[in-house]
Write an enzyme that holds these catalytic residues in place. Structure first.
Site, PDB file in Angstrom:
ATOM      1  N   ASN A   1       3.987  11.026  -0.531  1.00  0.00           N
ATOM      2  CA  ASN A   1       3.200  12.258  -0.619  1.00  0.00           C
ATOM      3  C   ASN A   1       2.121  12.199   0.459  1.00  0.00           C
ATOM      4  O   ASN A   1       1.152  11.459   0.320  1.00  0.00           O
ATOM      5  CB  ASN A   1       2.577  12.345  -2.018  1.00  0.00           C
TER       6      ASN A   1
ATOM      7  N   LYS B   1       0.050  14.434   1.230  1.00  0.00           N
ATOM      8  CA  LYS B   1      -1.123  15.254   0.878  1.00  0.00           C
ATOM      9  C   LYS B   1      -1.522  16.120   2.084  1.00  0.00           C
ATOM     10  O   LYS B   1      -0.660  16.514   2.855  1.00  0.00           O
ATOM     11  CB  LYS B   1      -2.280  14.375   0.410  1.00  0.00           C
TER      12      LYS B   1
ATOM     13  N   HIS C   1       0.480  17.510  -9.697  1.00  0.00           N
ATOM     14  CA  HIS C   1      -0.273  16.345  -9.209  1.00  0.00           C
ATOM     15  C   HIS C   1      -1.702  16.440  -9.726  1.00  0.00           C
ATOM     16  O   HIS C   1      -2.264  17.531  -9.841  1.00  0.00           O
ATOM     17  CB  HIS C   1      -0.249  16.322  -7.679  1.00  0.00           C
TER      18      HIS C   1
ATOM     19  N   GLU D   1      -4.423  15.978  -8.375  1.00  0.00           N
ATOM     20  CA  GLU D   1      -5.351  16.680  -7.456  1.00  0.00           C
ATOM     21  C   GLU D   1      -5.204  18.193  -7.612  1.00  0.00           C
ATOM     22  O   GLU D   1      -6.178  18.936  -7.441  1.00  0.00           O
ATOM     23  CB  GLU D   1      -5.104  16.210  -6.013  1.00  0.00           C
TER      24      GLU D   1
ATOM     25  N   GLU E   1       1.199   8.814 -12.960  1.00  0.00           N
ATOM     26  CA  GLU E   1       0.148   8.471 -12.006  1.00  0.00           C
ATOM     27  C   GLU E   1      -1.195   8.455 -12.726  1.00  0.00           C
ATOM     28  O   GLU E   1      -1.815   9.515 -12.916  1.00  0.00           O
ATOM     29  CB  GLU E   1       0.090   9.512 -10.883  1.00  0.00           C
TER      30      GLU E   1
ATOM     31  N   GLY F   1      -5.447   6.551  -4.942  1.00  0.00           N
ATOM     32  CA  GLY F   1      -6.307   6.421  -3.767  1.00  0.00           C
ATOM     33  C   GLY F   1      -7.487   5.485  -3.956  1.00  0.00           C
ATOM     34  O   GLY F   1      -8.403   5.480  -3.146  1.00  0.00           O
TER      35      GLY F   1
ATOM     36  N   SER G   1      -1.911   3.846  -5.866  1.00  0.00           N
ATOM     37  CA  SER G   1      -2.219   2.651  -5.075  1.00  0.00           C
ATOM     38  C   SER G   1      -1.039   1.686  -4.947  1.00  0.00           C
ATOM     39  O   SER G   1      -1.225   0.469  -4.989  1.00  0.00           O
ATOM     40  CB  SER G   1      -3.463   1.948  -5.643  1.00  0.00           C
TER      41      SER G   1
HETATM   42  C1  PEP Z   1      -0.561  10.118  -4.928  1.00  0.00           C
HETATM   43  O1  PEP Z   1      -1.354  10.861  -4.418  1.00  0.00           O
HETATM   44  O2  PEP Z   1       0.420  10.586  -5.516  1.00  0.00           O
HETATM   45  C2  PEP Z   1      -0.776   8.680  -4.831  1.00  0.00           C
HETATM   46  C3  PEP Z   1      -0.102   7.904  -5.609  1.00  0.00           C
HETATM   47  O3  PEP Z   1      -1.735   8.258  -3.915  1.00  0.00           O
HETATM   48  P1  PEP Z   1      -2.055   6.738  -3.485  1.00  0.00           P
HETATM   49  O4  PEP Z   1      -0.726   6.023  -3.314  1.00  0.00           O
HETATM   50  O5  PEP Z   1      -2.782   6.867  -2.188  1.00  0.00           O
HETATM   51  O6  PEP Z   1      -2.844   6.141  -4.569  1.00  0.00           O
END
Ligand code: PEP
Length: 248
Positions: free
Chosen positions: A8, A10, A93, A95, A163, A169, A208
Site C-alpha cells: 500500500n 498510500k 483502511h 486512515e 491491521e 507506521g 510495521s
Molecule cells: C498500512 O498502511 O496498511 C501499513 C500496514 O503500513 P506500515 O506497513 O507502514 O505500518
C-alpha cells in the site's frame, strides 16, 4: 489459498517512482514468488503501472466510492479503478476510517462496489491501542467484521487485512502469539458469519511489516499474507518481505 503480499503506497509516488515497479517486475521474473503479489499505488499511477508491469503482478486501488459514477467530486469509483488496470481495492483502511470518518456500513458498501466492478475487496479491520489495552481487541474486530464484511463475501472476491491501528507506521507490532491469536479469532468469526467462504478467506496481517520480521509473521498459522505500507515503497524491501514466505 496461495498467500498474498500486498503493498500500500498510500499518498506516495510520482511517475518517477514507477522505476520501483520495473525493478519488482524484473526480480519476480528472475525468481517467481511463493505468493500472489499486489501493489496499490496512488490511483494516478495505476494506468501507467498497468502498462509497465503487464500482468507480472496485480495492481489495486486504495479506496473507492460506493457508486459507479455521479456527482462526487474528487472520488474514484471501483469501475474507474478496474478500467485503469486494478484487480483489487483496499477498503476501510484505518486512515480512511480516522481521516474521512468512514464507518463499518460505508466500508461494506465499498466492498460491494468492488465486487460490482469485478475487483477483489481487501477489507481492513483492527483495534486502536486503547481498545487493546482495555482488553477489547477481539470484540472490536468481530464487530468490524460483522459491520464491514457484507453477507455475500466469498474467498474469491474478499480478503481481510488485520491491521492494529497502533502498529501502522509506528515500528511497533503485536507479539507473534498475539498475531496468531487474533488471526485465529478472525477465522472463527468469519466462519461463523460466512460458513465455508469464511473458512477459506485470506487474512493478511498489516502493521510495521519489515524485511526483518516478515518471515516469522508470515509463517504463523492463519496468516495468509501481509499488507505492507512503508516497506512496499522500495522494491528491494518489498522483495525481502516476499522472500520471507519461502521455506528456509
Ligand atoms: C498500512 O498502511 O496498511 C501499513 C500496514 O503500513 P506500515 O506497513 O507502514 O505500518
Amino acid at each position: 489459498m496461495r498467500p498474498l503480499v500486498a503493498g500500500n503506497w498510500k499518498m506516495n509516488g510520482l511517475g518517477s517512482g514507477l522505476s520501483e515497479l520495473s525493478s519488482l517486475k524484473e526480480a519476480l521474473a528472475a525468481s517467481p514468488p511463493p505468493c500472489d503479489v499486489l501493489v496499490c499505488p496512488p490511483a494516478t499511477l495505476i494506468a501507467q503501472a498497468d502498462a509497465l508491469v503487464q500482468g507480472a503482478f496485480a495492481l489495486g486501488g486504495q479506496d473507492c466510492h460506493s457508486r459507479p459514477s455521479g456527482p462526487h467530486t474528487g472520488d474514484i469509483s471501483a469501475e474507474m479503478l478496474k478500467d485503469a488496470g486494478a484487480s483489487f481495492v483496499i477498503v476501510g483502511h484505518s486512515e480512511r476510517r480516522q481521516n474521512h470518518g468512514e464507518r463499518d456500513g460505508d466500508v461494506a458498501a465499498k466492498a460491494q462496489a468492488a465486487w460490482r466492478a469485478g475487483l477483489t475487496a481487501i477489507i481492513c479491520i483492527g483495534e486502536s491501542e486503547a481498545q487493546r489495552y482495555a482488553g477489547d481487541a477481539n470484540q472490536i474486530c468481530a464487530q468490524q467484521i460483522d459491520g464491514s464484511v457484507p453477507g455475500g463475501a466469498l474467498a474469491a472476491n474478499t480478503v481481510i487485512a488485520y491491521e492494529p491501528v497502533w502498529a501502522i507506521g509506528t515500528g511497533k507490532t503485536p507479539t507473534l502469539a498475539e498475531i496468531a491469536a487474533m488471526h485465529g479469532h478472525i477465522r472463527t468469526t468469519l466462519a461463523r458469519r460466512l460458513g465455508e467462504a469464511g473458512r477459506g478467506m485470506r487474512i493478511l496481517y498489516g502493521g510495521s511489516v519489515k524485511p526483518d520480521n516478515a518471515g516469522e509473521i508470515l509463517n504463523l498459522p492463519e496468516v495468509g499474507g501481509a499488507l505492507v505500507g512503508g516497506a512496499s515503497l522500495k522494491a528491494a524491501d518489498f522483495l525481502s518481505i516476499i522472500e520471507g514466505l519461502r521455506p528456509s
